[in-house]
Design an enzyme around this catalytic site. Structure first.
Site, PDB file in Angstrom:
ATOM      1  N   ASP A   2      80.710  39.990   6.196  1.00 13.69           N
ATOM      2  CA  ASP A   2      79.398  39.584   6.715  1.00 13.69           C
ATOM      3  C   ASP A   2      78.433  40.774   6.811  1.00 13.69           C
ATOM      4  OD1 ASP A   2      77.585  37.752   7.754  1.00 13.69           O
ATOM      5  OD2 ASP A   2      79.017  36.865   9.132  1.00 13.69           O
ATOM      6  N   ASP A   8      72.040  31.236   7.218  1.00 23.45           N
ATOM      7  CA  ASP A   8      73.013  30.149   7.354  1.00 23.45           C
ATOM      8  C   ASP A   8      72.413  28.784   7.056  1.00 23.45           C
ATOM      9  OD1 ASP A   8      74.708  32.133   7.981  1.00 23.45           O
ATOM     10  OD2 ASP A   8      75.124  31.484  10.032  1.00 23.45           O
TER      11      ASP A   8
HETATM   12  C1  GLA Z   1      77.085  34.744   9.921  1.00 26.98           C
HETATM   13  C2  GLA Z   1      77.459  34.140   8.581  1.00 26.98           C
HETATM   14  C3  GLA Z   1      78.105  32.780   8.802  1.00 26.98           C
HETATM   15  C4  GLA Z   1      79.337  32.929   9.679  1.00 26.98           C
HETATM   16  C5  GLA Z   1      78.966  33.600  10.995  1.00 26.98           C
HETATM   17  C6  GLA Z   1      80.176  33.984  11.816  1.00 26.98           C
HETATM   18  O1  GLA Z   1      76.085  34.005  10.548  1.00 26.98           O
HETATM   19  O2  GLA Z   1      76.343  34.028   7.745  1.00 26.98           O
HETATM   20  O3  GLA Z   1      78.466  32.194   7.565  1.00 26.98           O
HETATM   21  O4  GLA Z   1      80.305  33.678   9.010  1.00 26.98           O
HETATM   22  O5  GLA Z   1      78.218  34.803  10.778  1.00 26.98           O
HETATM   23  O6  GLA Z   1      79.852  34.655  12.995  1.00 26.98           O
END
Ligand code: GLA
Length: 398
Positions: A146, A201
């Site tokens: 990430d 996201d």
């Molecule tokens: C970020 C990523 C998500 C997920 C969350 C987990 O927002 O983009 O896909 O992995 O972190 O905390």
């Protein structure tokens, strides 16, 4: 000046370093914990999901990776080695990986280049080689990495460090650069990882923005429309990742079908994110549609492009192997629309793939990939009706 020199040095060294080649030659397919469970994960759930992925036909349809996202970490021991949360994973990660492997599936895990992950758990900063060794020992096949807590980091450098650490640990790992597109990973990601996120996201809605103040989550069509001109950077072994899917998470059946069709057309990784143990028959039929999946998994690995939009109906086109094509008509509007598509008047040219779909030169049979039947030839005008947010996804073959 010093910084430029350092950056050039890192880039040069990294050009000679390696990622694991010949992995993810078609977009990886799997399931990830985050969209449904977030931090509420444990080994019992993961085992149940593994069982279901085998028994419900997903494994047979091509889904392979079972990926544990954020919130599995317990901390580091006195030597700095990472360990899982003992309450969530009392048998440990090796036992869980063994179980997943015994089902013929592959095991994926999550980390972050910062000190902390996005959900505030232990990140890999300064422990990259140690973590890569640990993953190899556990039997990890896929790493989602990430981009939280990284203010002082250079993206290319941070992801290259983990790539090198994984390579040094010698266990082939599909490497997912979850960088959200902030530093244009499509420009430098090909030699670093196998897929890279192109957006923040995703949210389970067709066309919405869910604001969290400083950042937003985006619905399906927002993610699809977020970048332009990046399809040329994707291909076998290095994919634009439009994020984990929201199929089976509250949208209408037409919207779910449109979402899945677009993910297939875009040759993006097919990572499901719904609770597989409880899904409806309709949802299962969508995510296991083998003819749609075959479009996604086509070995040319060409991402679709938007050919045109008329009266809110979009026409997406994707060149396939053996001179075939996939075409997807999508009704963006809230009203019923009619399709009246004259192939002879629509010569579809893909400059990137150097392909032309010209019905006056080549005659194709038309296969409806959701109705699963042949529906005529390109010598005829294609006529159909499209409900709001529904698709007509077809394959043209000879
Ligand atoms: C970020 C990523 C998500 C997920 C969350 C987990 O927002 O983009 O896909 O992995 O972190 O905390």
């Amino acid at each position: 000046m010093k910084n430029i020199l350092l950056f050039t040095m890192i880039c040069t060294i990294s050009l000679y370093a390696q990622k694991f080649e010949k992995l993810a030659l078609t977009p990886p397919m799997g399931w990830n914990t985050w969209n449904t469970f977030a931090s509420d994960i444990n080994e019992t759930k993961i085992r149940e999901i593994a069982d279901v992925m085998v028994s419900n036909g997903m494994k047979e349809a091509g889904y392979k990776y079972l990926i544990i996202d954020d919130c599995w970490q317990g901390g580091r021991d006195s030597l700095g080695f990472i360990y899982p949360d003992a309450l969530k994973f009392p048998s440990g990660m090796k036992a869980l990986a063994d179980y997943i492997h015994s089902k013929g599936l592959k095991f994926g895990i999550y980390s972050d280049p910062g000190n902390k992950t996005c959900a505030g758990y232990t990140g890999s900063r300064g422990h990259e080689y140690q973590d890569a060794l640990t993953y190899a020992k556990w039997g990890v096949d896929y790493l989602k990495y990430d981009w939280c807590d990284t203010d002082s980091l250079n993206a290319f450098g941070a992801y290259s460090t983990m790539r090198d650490a994984l390579f040094a640990a010698k266990r082939p790992v599909v490497f997912n650069l979850c960088e959200w597109g902030n530093h244009q990973p499509w420009l430098w990601g090909k030699n670093v990882g196998h897929l890279w996120r192109i957006s923040g996201d995703i949210a389970p809605c067709f066309d919405c923005e869910v604001s969290h103040g400083t950042y937003s989550d985006y619905g399906i069509m927002r993610v699809v429309g977020m970048r332009s001109g990046i399809r040329n950077y994707a291909g076998p072994g290095h994919w634009n990742d439009f994020d984990m899917m929201e199929v089976g998470k509250g949208m209408t059946q037409n919207e779910d079908r449109a979402h899945f069709s677009l993910w297939c057309m875009l040759a993006t990784p097919l990572t499901t994110g719904n609770d597989l143990r409880k899904m409806s028959e309709e949802t299962k039929n969508i995510i296991t549609n083998k003819e749609a999946i075959a479009v996604n998994q086509d070995s040319l690995g060409i991402e679709a492009f938007l050919y045109n939009t008329k009266d809110s109906v979009e026409v997406w086109a994707k060149p396939l192997m053996n001179n075939e094509w996939a075409i997807c008509f999508l009704n963006r509007s809230a009203k019923l629309k009619r399709i009246d598509f004259d192939w002879a008047k629509n010569i579809i040219i893909d400059d990137f793939a150097k392909r032309e779909l010209n019905a006056s030169k080549d005659i194709y049979n038309i296969r409806d990939l959701w109705a699963k039947k042949n529906v005529g030839k390109t010598t005829d005008i294609l006529k159909s009706e499209l409900a709001p947010h529904n698709v007509l996804m077809i394959r043209l073959n000879k």
